[in-house]
Scaffold this motif. Structure first.
Motif, mmCIF file in Angstrom:
data_model
loop_
_atom_site.group_PDB
_atom_site.id
_atom_site.type_symbol
_atom_site.label_atom_id
_atom_site.label_comp_id
_atom_site.label_asym_id
_atom_site.label_seq_id
_atom_site.Cartn_x
_atom_site.Cartn_y
_atom_site.Cartn_z
ATOM 1 N N ASP A 27 -42.334 -31.614 -104.401
ATOM 2 C CA ASP A 27 -43.019 -32.744 -105.180
ATOM 3 C C ASP A 27 -43.775 -33.446 -104.409
ATOM 4 N N VAL A 28 -45.074 -32.775 -103.719
ATOM 5 C CA VAL A 28 -45.881 -33.102 -102.841
ATOM 6 C C VAL A 28 -47.273 -33.302 -103.733
ATOM 7 N N SER A 29 -47.771 -34.498 -103.585
ATOM 8 C CA SER A 29 -48.836 -35.023 -104.529
ATOM 9 C C SER A 29 -50.111 -34.180 -103.830
ATOM 10 N N LEU A 30 -50.858 -33.387 -104.718
ATOM 11 C CA LEU A 30 -51.717 -32.640 -104.247
ATOM 12 C C LEU A 30 -53.072 -33.391 -104.283
ATOM 13 N N ASP A 31 -53.063 -34.740 -104.789
ATOM 14 C CA ASP A 31 -54.108 -35.699 -104.454
ATOM 15 C C ASP A 31 -54.403 -36.438 -103.406
ATOM 16 N N GLN A 32 -53.410 -36.171 -102.346
ATOM 17 C CA GLN A 32 -53.421 -37.061 -101.102
ATOM 18 C C GLN A 32 -54.241 -36.229 -100.489
ATOM 19 N N THR A 33 -54.900 -36.924 -99.257
ATOM 20 C CA THR A 33 -55.992 -36.369 -98.573
ATOM 21 C C THR A 33 -55.109 -35.369 -97.420
ATOM 22 N N VAL A 34 -55.906 -34.325 -97.018
ATOM 23 C CA VAL A 34 -55.079 -33.611 -95.924
ATOM 24 C C VAL A 34 -54.681 -34.341 -94.575
ATOM 25 N N GLU A 35 -55.536 -35.451 -94.218
ATOM 26 C CA GLU A 35 -54.945 -36.370 -93.301
ATOM 27 C C GLU A 35 -53.530 -37.178 -93.462
ATOM 28 N N GLU A 36 -53.318 -37.594 -94.660
ATOM 29 C CA GLU A 36 -52.390 -38.282 -95.216
ATOM 30 C C GLU A 36 -50.956 -37.184 -95.291
ATOM 31 N N PHE A 37 -51.487 -35.994 -95.575
ATOM 32 C CA PHE A 37 -50.162 -34.869 -95.696
ATOM 33 C C PHE A 37 -49.883 -34.463 -94.141
ATOM 34 N N VAL A 38 -50.865 -34.311 -93.330
ATOM 35 C CA VAL A 38 -50.361 -34.378 -91.830
ATOM 36 C C VAL A 38 -49.762 -35.250 -91.132
ATOM 37 N N THR A 39 -50.016 -36.400 -91.660
ATOM 38 C CA THR A 39 -48.960 -37.596 -90.957
ATOM 39 C C THR A 39 -47.866 -37.610 -91.496
ATOM 40 N N PHE A 40 -47.905 -37.046 -92.858
ATOM 41 C CA PHE A 40 -46.216 -36.852 -93.332
ATOM 42 C C PHE A 40 -45.521 -35.831 -92.751
ATOM 43 N N ILE A 41 -46.100 -34.862 -92.640
ATOM 44 C CA ILE A 41 -45.444 -33.750 -91.945
ATOM 45 C C ILE A 41 -45.117 -34.014 -90.497
ATOM 46 N N LYS A 42 -45.871 -34.652 -89.838
ATOM 47 C CA LYS A 42 -45.671 -34.895 -88.264
ATOM 48 C C LYS A 42 -44.502 -35.987 -88.443
ATOM 49 N N ARG A 43 -44.398 -36.818 -89.151
ATOM 50 C CA ARG A 43 -43.237 -37.603 -89.337
ATOM 51 C C ARG A 43 -41.900 -37.037 -89.691
ATOM 52 N N ASP A 44 -42.062 -36.094 -90.642
ATOM 53 C CA ASP A 44 -40.810 -35.545 -91.158
ATOM 54 C C ASP A 44 -40.336 -34.486 -90.085
ATOM 55 N N VAL A 45 -41.124 -33.783 -89.391
ATOM 56 C CA VAL A 45 -40.775 -32.670 -88.477
ATOM 57 C C VAL A 45 -40.210 -33.571 -87.392
ATOM 58 N N SER A 46 -40.585 -34.688 -86.811
ATOM 59 C CA SER A 46 -39.991 -35.235 -85.843
ATOM 60 C C SER A 46 -38.575 -35.969 -86.011
ATOM 61 N N GLU A 47 -38.426 -36.157 -87.417
ATOM 62 C CA GLU A 47 -36.901 -36.557 -87.815
ATOM 63 C C GLU A 47 -36.154 -35.533 -88.528
ATOM 64 N N ARG A 48 -36.511 -34.040 -88.432
ATOM 65 C CA ARG A 48 -35.765 -33.173 -89.461
ATOM 66 C C ARG A 48 -34.686 -32.698 -88.701
ATOM 67 N N ALA A 49 -33.566 -32.966 -89.310
ATOM 68 C CA ALA A 49 -32.435 -32.078 -88.740
ATOM 69 C C ALA A 49 -32.467 -30.634 -88.895
ATOM 70 N N GLY A 50 -32.157 -29.924 -87.781
ATOM 71 C CA GLY A 50 -31.941 -28.813 -87.915
ATOM 72 C C GLY A 50 -33.044 -27.881 -87.308
ATOM 73 N N LEU A 51 -34.085 -28.695 -86.828
ATOM 74 C CA LEU A 51 -35.358 -28.094 -86.349
ATOM 75 C C LEU A 51 -35.225 -27.956 -84.871
ATOM 76 N N PRO A 52 -35.260 -26.908 -84.136
ATOM 77 C CA PRO A 52 -35.350 -27.194 -82.663
ATOM 78 C C PRO A 52 -36.222 -27.990 -82.150
ATOM 79 N N PRO A 53 -35.767 -28.864 -81.039
ATOM 80 C CA PRO A 53 -36.578 -29.804 -80.235
ATOM 81 C C PRO A 53 -38.171 -29.421 -80.015
ATOM 82 N N PRO A 54 -38.509 -28.050 -79.676
ATOM 83 C CA PRO A 54 -39.893 -27.770 -79.198
ATOM 84 C C PRO A 54 -40.506 -27.772 -80.486
#
Length: 125
Positions: A27-54
């Motif tokens: 359910d990703v908005s394809l009308d958002q800017t790349v910069e907005e999506f990058v910010t979203f991914i960085k925040r999500d990855v830093s908080e996502r359970a199951g991803l190794p710390p590195p």
């Protein structure tokens, strides 16, 4: 044409060691800017359970299209080193305008590492 999609983002920690983890976003908005999506991914990855710390703490800064729906896939295990002008997403651009559609696969990596690997593309096991 839908304004939302499912995108797979390949978090690339190391090109040389082929070290990456795919993360699926629905359910990703394809009308958002790349910069907005990058910010979203960085925040999500830093908080996502199951991803190794590195992977959570890595300094990703660039998105590149790996595969578009109904297109040919690359033979490279991590991502193609070709067509950077067309496939690397520009921050000011909207995802859709950059060619991102539903079911597109993207690589998220650090540009400095990519340039170094592209200049000397050797892998280690």
């Amino acid at each position: 044409m839908s304004d939302r999609g499912v995108l797979t983002v390949r978090l690339v920690r190391s090109f040389e060691h082929r070290n990456f983890k795919p993360v699926v976003y629905k359910d990703v908005s394809l009308d958002q800017t790349v910069e907005e999506f990058v910010t979203f991914i960085k925040r999500d990855v830093s908080e996502r359970a199951g991803l190794p710390p590195p992977f959570k703490k890595f300094d990703y800064d660039t998105l590149k299209i790996i595969h578009q729906p109904h297109g040919a896939k690359t033979n490279e295990l991590v991502m193609s080193l070709e067509d950077d002008e067309q496939l690397i997403l520009r921050n000011h651009c909207r995802l859709r305008t950059c060619g991102v559609a539903n079911e597109t696969e993207l690589a998220f990596f650090r540009m400095e590492d990519y340039k170094r690997f592209k200049a000397d593309p050797h892998t280690e096991w």
